[in-house]
Design a protein around this motif. Structure first.
Motif, short mmCIF file in Angstrom:
data_model
loop_
_atom_site.label_atom_id
_atom_site.label_comp_id
_atom_site.label_asym_id
_atom_site.label_seq_id
_atom_site.Cartn_x
_atom_site.Cartn_y
_atom_site.Cartn_z
N PRO A 209 24.15 39.36 33.37
CA PRO A 209 25.38 39.17 32.14
C PRO A 209 25.81 40.30 32.58
N GLU A 210 27.00 39.78 31.60
CA GLU A 210 28.32 40.11 32.24
C GLU A 210 28.95 41.02 30.75
N ASN A 211 29.64 42.50 30.69
CA ASN A 211 30.34 42.96 30.16
C ASN A 211 31.93 42.33 30.13
N ILE A 212 32.27 42.41 28.51
CA ILE A 212 33.94 42.00 28.24
C ILE A 212 34.78 42.13 26.97
N HIS A 213 36.24 42.68 27.32
CA HIS A 213 36.50 43.07 26.78
C HIS A 213 37.72 41.84 26.10
N GLY A 214 38.64 41.96 24.38
CA GLY A 214 39.10 41.59 24.11
C GLY A 214 39.08 41.13 22.73
N ASN B 52 45.52 37.93 30.13
CA ASN B 52 45.42 37.05 30.57
C ASN B 52 44.58 36.73 31.17
N VAL B 53 43.22 36.85 30.37
CA VAL B 53 42.02 36.14 30.95
C VAL B 53 41.29 36.12 28.91
#
Length: 114
Positions: free
Chosen positions: A76-81, A97-98
């Motif tokens: 599991p990962e925490n991603i922002h955007g 840029n992701v």
């Protein structure tokens, strides 16, 4: 008659011991992998995730999602955007840029970044 090759553990033991003992006396702390530092959050109910995803898309919120990768090998990962809706329960999360493409089933938790 061929002689079977013998593999001796004693050939590699000195290198292994040197590496392990070197790590014990090294001043640098042993780094945990990034996935070990992530605190797993309780998964939100599906209706709550759907409602908030709709709001995030409509209002262009900056969000943080905890996602579970599609494959068995990931963590599991925490991603922002910022979230944009694609077709059929797929979402595009962009941050500078992701870019991530996630399905609804991969999202464990979503929260608004303030």
């Amino acid at each position: 008659m061929q002689q079977p090759k013998s593999y001796s553990i004693f050939k590699e033991t000195p290198q292994l011991l040197t590496r392990v003992i070197g790590q014990l006396f090294d001043d640098k702390p042993i780094q945990q992998p990034d996935h070990a530092r992530i605190t797993l959050l309780n998964p939100q109910p599906a209706f709550q995730r759907r409602r908030f995803l709709r709001q995030a898309v409509d209002q262009h919120y900056q969000v943080t999602m905890q996602v579970v990768p599609a494959g068995q090998d990931g963590y599991p990962e925490n991603i922002h955007g910022t979230v944009k809706a694609l077709s059929n329960d797929k979402y595009l999360l962009s941050n500078h840029n992701v870019t991530y493409v996630v399905t609804f089933d991969q999202v464990r938790y979503i929260i608004h970044d303030k």
